[in-house]
Design an enzyme around this catalytic site. Structure first.
Site, PDB file in Angstrom:
ATOM      1  N   LYS A  22       0.584  -0.908   0.235  1.00 17.54           N
ATOM      2  CA  LYS A  22       0.095   0.252  -0.454  1.00 17.54           C
ATOM      3  C   LYS A  22       0.915   1.587   0.080  1.00 17.54           C
ATOM      4  CE  LYS A  22      -1.855   1.549   4.069  1.00 17.54           C
ATOM      5  NZ  LYS A  22      -1.072   2.780   4.641  1.00 17.54           N
ATOM      6  N   ASN A  23       2.143   1.166   0.806  1.00 16.32           N
ATOM      7  CA  ASN A  23       2.556   2.508   1.119  1.00 16.32           C
ATOM      8  C   ASN A  23       4.229   2.858   0.389  1.00 16.32           C
ATOM      9  OD1 ASN A  23       1.252   3.450   3.357  1.00 16.32           O
ATOM     10  ND2 ASN A  23       2.977   2.649   5.159  1.00 16.32           N
ATOM     11  N   ARG A  93      -4.525  10.593   5.059  1.00 18.90           N
ATOM     12  CA  ARG A  93      -3.869  11.549   4.691  1.00 18.90           C
ATOM     13  C   ARG A  93      -2.472  11.811   3.470  1.00 18.90           C
ATOM     14  NH1 ARG A  93      -0.084  14.487   8.027  1.00 18.90           N
ATOM     15  NH2 ARG A  93       1.880  13.631   6.855  1.00 18.90           N
ATOM     16  N   CYS A 117      -5.123  13.279  13.715  1.00 12.00           N
ATOM     17  CA  CYS A 117      -5.212  12.541  13.284  1.00 12.00           C
ATOM     18  C   CYS A 117      -4.646  11.425  14.310  1.00 12.00           C
ATOM     19  CB  CYS A 117      -3.893  11.855  12.248  1.00 12.00           C
ATOM     20  SG  CYS A 117      -3.569  10.492  11.678  1.00 12.00           S
ATOM     21  N   ARG A 122       0.898  14.311  13.190  1.00 16.35           N
ATOM     22  CA  ARG A 122       1.499  14.745  11.933  1.00 16.35           C
ATOM     23  C   ARG A 122       1.378  15.631  10.960  1.00 16.35           C
ATOM     24  NH1 ARG A 122      -0.884   9.141   9.710  1.00 16.35           N
ATOM     25  NH2 ARG A 122       0.975   8.138   8.851  1.00 16.35           N
ATOM     26  N   PRO A 123       2.466  16.752  11.425  1.00 18.73           N
ATOM     27  CA  PRO A 123       1.889  17.833  10.648  1.00 18.73           C
ATOM     28  C   PRO A 123       3.067  18.102   9.621  1.00 18.73           C
ATOM     29  CG  PRO A 123       4.122  17.899  11.934  1.00 18.73           C
ATOM     30  CD  PRO A 123       3.086  16.928  11.749  1.00 18.73           C
ATOM     31  N   ILE A 124       3.048  18.298   8.184  1.00 17.88           N
ATOM     32  CA  ILE A 124       3.307  18.287   6.984  1.00 17.88           C
ATOM     33  C   ILE A 124       4.557  19.671   6.476  1.00 17.88           C
ATOM     34  CG2 ILE A 124       1.311  16.970   5.716  1.00 17.88           C
ATOM     35  CD1 ILE A 124       1.061  20.250   4.508  1.00 17.88           C
ATOM     36  N   ASP A 125       4.677  19.879   8.210  1.00 18.10           N
ATOM     37  CA  ASP A 125       6.285  21.467   7.187  1.00 18.10           C
ATOM     38  C   ASP A 125       7.541  20.876   6.946  1.00 18.10           C
ATOM     39  OD1 ASP A 125       6.518  19.356   9.871  1.00 18.10           O
ATOM     40  OD2 ASP A 125       8.022  21.050  10.712  1.00 18.10           O
ATOM     41  N   VAL A 328       8.114   6.639  16.811  1.00 18.60           N
ATOM     42  CA  VAL A 328       7.910   7.500  15.580  1.00 18.60           C
ATOM     43  C   VAL A 328       6.856   8.155  15.397  1.00 18.60           C
ATOM     44  CG1 VAL A 328       7.953   7.410  13.672  1.00 18.60           C
ATOM     45  CG2 VAL A 328       9.705   5.817  14.525  1.00 18.60           C
ATOM     46  N   ARG A 398      -8.444  -0.260   4.782  1.00 19.22           N
ATOM     47  CA  ARG A 398      -7.821   0.860   3.872  1.00 19.22           C
ATOM     48  C   ARG A 398      -6.448  -0.243   3.900  1.00 19.22           C
ATOM     49  NH1 ARG A 398      -6.365   6.107   7.776  1.00 19.22           N
ATOM     50  NH2 ARG A 398      -5.395   6.115   5.569  1.00 19.22           N
TER      51      ARG A 398
HETATM   52  C1  UD1 Z   1       4.586   6.678   6.561  1.00 22.99           C
HETATM   53  C2  UD1 Z   1       3.753   5.846   6.257  1.00 22.99           C
HETATM   54  C3  UD1 Z   1       2.946   5.005   7.385  1.00 22.99           C
HETATM   55  C4  UD1 Z   1       3.920   4.852   8.348  1.00 22.99           C
HETATM   56  C5  UD1 Z   1       5.186   6.245   8.364  1.00 22.99           C
HETATM   57  C6  UD1 Z   1       6.404   5.992   9.459  1.00 22.99           C
HETATM   58  C7  UD1 Z   1       2.725   6.018   4.033  1.00 22.99           C
HETATM   59  C8  UD1 Z   1       1.380   6.519   3.338  1.00 22.99           C
HETATM   60  N1  UD1 Z   1       2.465   6.338   5.119  1.00 22.99           N
HETATM   61  O1  UD1 Z   1       3.733   7.690   6.650  1.00 22.99           O
HETATM   62  O2  UD1 Z   1       2.104   4.041   6.981  1.00 22.99           O
HETATM   63  O3  UD1 Z   1       3.313   4.624  10.064  1.00 22.99           O
HETATM   64  O4  UD1 Z   1       5.546   7.093   7.150  1.00 22.99           O
HETATM   65  O5  UD1 Z   1       6.817   5.215   8.878  1.00 22.99           O
HETATM   66  O6  UD1 Z   1       3.327   5.443   3.165  1.00 22.99           O
HETATM   67  N2  UD1 Z   1       5.958  14.820   9.969  1.00 22.99           N
HETATM   68  C9  UD1 Z   1       6.372  16.188  10.660  1.00 22.99           C
HETATM   69  N3  UD1 Z   1       6.525  17.278   9.916  1.00 22.99           N
HETATM   70  C10 UD1 Z   1       6.483  16.382   8.270  1.00 22.99           C
HETATM   71  C11 UD1 Z   1       6.359  15.202   8.419  1.00 22.99           C
HETATM   72  C12 UD1 Z   1       6.512  14.439   9.463  1.00 22.99           C
HETATM   73  O7  UD1 Z   1       6.950  16.563  12.416  1.00 22.99           O
HETATM   74  O8  UD1 Z   1       6.794  17.425   8.166  1.00 22.99           O
HETATM   75  C13 UD1 Z   1       6.671  13.973  11.519  1.00 22.99           C
HETATM   76  C14 UD1 Z   1       4.855  13.002  12.138  1.00 22.99           C
HETATM   77  O9  UD1 Z   1       4.122  13.302  12.036  1.00 22.99           O
HETATM   78  C15 UD1 Z   1       5.874  11.766  12.438  1.00 22.99           C
HETATM   79  C16 UD1 Z   1       7.080  11.536  11.835  1.00 22.99           C
HETATM   80  O10 UD1 Z   1       7.763  12.099  11.509  1.00 22.99           O
HETATM   81  O11 UD1 Z   1       6.083  12.111  14.102  1.00 22.99           O
HETATM   82  C17 UD1 Z   1       7.306  10.286  11.108  1.00 22.99           C
HETATM   83  O12 UD1 Z   1       6.048  10.628  10.157  1.00 22.99           O
HETATM   84  P1  UD1 Z   1       6.058  10.010   8.254  1.00 22.99           P
HETATM   85  O13 UD1 Z   1       7.283   9.513   8.106  1.00 22.99           O
HETATM   86  O14 UD1 Z   1       6.265  11.566   7.224  1.00 22.99           O
HETATM   87  O15 UD1 Z   1       4.946   9.359   8.263  1.00 22.99           O
HETATM   88  P2  UD1 Z   1       4.053   8.923   6.907  1.00 22.99           P
HETATM   89  O16 UD1 Z   1       4.454  10.001   5.608  1.00 22.99           O
HETATM   90  O17 UD1 Z   1       3.157  10.436   6.700  1.00 22.99           O
END
Ligand code: UD1
Length: 431
Positions: A22-23, A93, A117, A122-125, A328, A398
């Site tokens: 999926k990922n 997301r 979430c 889970r921000p996108i900064d 994480v 999902r």
């Molecule tokens: C992806 C996976 C999810 C998995 C995760 C960690 C997909 C669709 N989903 O989620 O199944 O659990 O990787 O292996 O592939 N963070 C920030 N700022 C950002 C982005 C992330 O602070 O802009 C933080 C998140 O809050 C979290 C950590 O970084 O604590 C890891 O998140 P991230 O690796 O981005 O996970 P996803 O890509 O959302």
């Protein structure tokens, strides 16, 4: 409301084939927006999240079809829309993964902010910082994020504070058409990142170093269509590998990349299971209660956060006391109260759950609050005494392709019930 009902106590025996990841499928689907030509994708798993991404691609103007052999074809020719609507981003997301490709192709993109979430903020900064470094203007207001480039994006050096999977993918996709070279440092090293890079390179991109901490993307003028097969789902594979530690028996998982599940394999052996690897086939055998082991989730190649809940289900009946530390996501213990309802002894101290193994769990009605917690509850039910009824099945759908059918193929007593059916009166399908 559907439920998955498990009658525990049957040792498992048999083979299960892993579906496409999926990922890996989600970012690869998003990346098809980068090209006008048709992309042909194999092993895209038929999951609700994939359906959501497909709908999003269609809303943006792409044509998605199922071709012979089960391949999915995506043709994103002509002018694309540039907005990922709230309805879809809220549902999934990973919808924000269209931002990078749309920015690269259209010069601008808009999406609803994913917001909070169930498993943390889970921000996108980091995604947005990356786009800004590539020369895009980023505006956040009214629950929307808008990114816009003046002309072509420019390659840049980007350091990620956290090796975020999504940010690494989004930045990679934005940078493939940029002018010059982009370097992502402290990049995520997950196999899904390597898969996306391989797909992008199939389309004519020049991405190097994926799978290491430093990824270099040399921008190209144009990409073309291509044919690609996504990697097997290591989290689904890991879920089935854990099952015999809970139910006993022998499970052969077919179509897995052993390298991708190394951290789990090591833990299963420590727990007393026998793990035999033969090419892309892994056979796990276990009898009696597993030994308690300590687990800490980490970015790849560390122990995956997506297997933390399923692992906790196995530790719930282990001999001894285990600690499970989640590093994480900050709020990923929602399965703990549900496992406790089944008789598990688990205390939470900050980021760590202390699991004192009990002889056996008791079946109970429980609720899945997210995808992986749902899988954990089904696994727990396999070893529990009596009937476990898991609701919140839409979370499980999902990310797991027909989990109940695959488990039934292993001899488990599992059925999916609709609202009307009474789990006690129903004759479970395997009886
Ligand atoms: C992806 C996976 C999810 C998995 C995760 C960690 C997909 C669709 N989903 O989620 O199944 O659990 O990787 O292996 O592939 N963070 C920030 N700022 C950002 C982005 C992330 O602070 O802009 C933080 C998140 O809050 C979290 C950590 O970084 O604590 C890891 O998140 P991230 O690796 O981005 O996970 P996803 O890509 O959302």
């Amino acid at each position: 409301m559907e439920r998955i009902v498990v009658r525990g106590g049957r040792p498992l025996q048999g083979e299960v084939r892993v579906s496409g990841a999926k990922n890996a499928a989600l970012p690869v689907l998003a990346a098809t927006l980068l090209v006008e030509d048709t992309c042909v994708l194999y092993d895209i798993p038929p999951l609700d999240d994939v359906e959501t991404m497909t709908r999003l691609l269609q809303e943006l103007g792409a044509h998605v079809d199922v071709a012979e052999g089960g391949a999915l074809t995506v043709a994103a020719a002509g002018q694309l829309a540039c907005e990922a609507p709230y309805d879809l981003v809220r549902r999934m997301r990973a919808s924000i993964l269209v931002l990078g490709p749309l920015l690269a192709r259209n010069g601008r993109a808009r999406a609803a902010l994913p917001g909070g979430c169930a498993i943390g903020q889970r921000p996108i900064d980091l995604h947005l910082k990356g786009f800004a470094a590539l020369g895009a203007e980023v505006n956040v207001s009214g629950g929307q994020v808008e990114v816009a480039a003046r002309g072509r994006l420019r390659g840049a050096s980007i350091y990620l504070d956290i090796p975020s999977v999504g940010a690494t993918e989004n930045i990679m996709m934005a940078a493939v058409l940029a002018e010059g070279t982009t370097t992502i440092e402290n990049a995520a090293e997950e196999p899904e990142i390597v898969d996306l890079a391989n797909f992008l390179n199939t389309l004519g991109a020049d991405v190097r170093g994926a799978g290491t901490r430093v990824i270099q993307i040399h921008g190209v003028r144009e990409l073309r269509g291509g044919t690609y097969t996504v990697i097997p789902d290591r989290i689904e594979a890991g879920t089935f590998m854990l099952a015999p530690l809970i139910a006993g028996g022998t499970v052969t998982v077919v179509g897995v990349v052993p390298e991708h599940v190394k951290s789990l394999t090591a833990k299963l052996r420590e727990m007393g299971a026998e793990v035999v690897i033969d090419g892309d086939v892994i056979t796990v055998s276990a009898a009696g209660r597993p030994r308690a082991v300590d687990v800490k989730t980490l970015p790849y190649p560390g122990f995956p956060t997506d297997l933390q809940a399923p692992m906790m289900a196995a530790l719930a009946t282990a001999e001894g006391t285990a600690t499970v530390t989640e590093t994480v996501f900050e709020n990923r213990f929602m399965h703990v109260p549900e496992l406790r309802r089944m008789g598990a002894r688990i205390q939470i101290q900050g980021q760590t759950a202390i699991v004192t193994g009990v002889e056996r769990l008791q079946g109970a009605p429980v609720t899945a609050t997210d995808l992986r917690s749902g899988a954990a509850l089904i696994l727990a039910g396999l070893g529990a005494e009596g009937v476990t009824e898991v609701s919140g099945v839409h979370h499980i759908d999902r990310g797991y392709v027909t989990i109940e059918e695959k488990l039934r193929g292993l001899g488990a007593d599992v059925a999916r019930l609709t609202d009307q059916e009474d789990p006690v009166a129903v004759t479970l399908l395997s009886r």
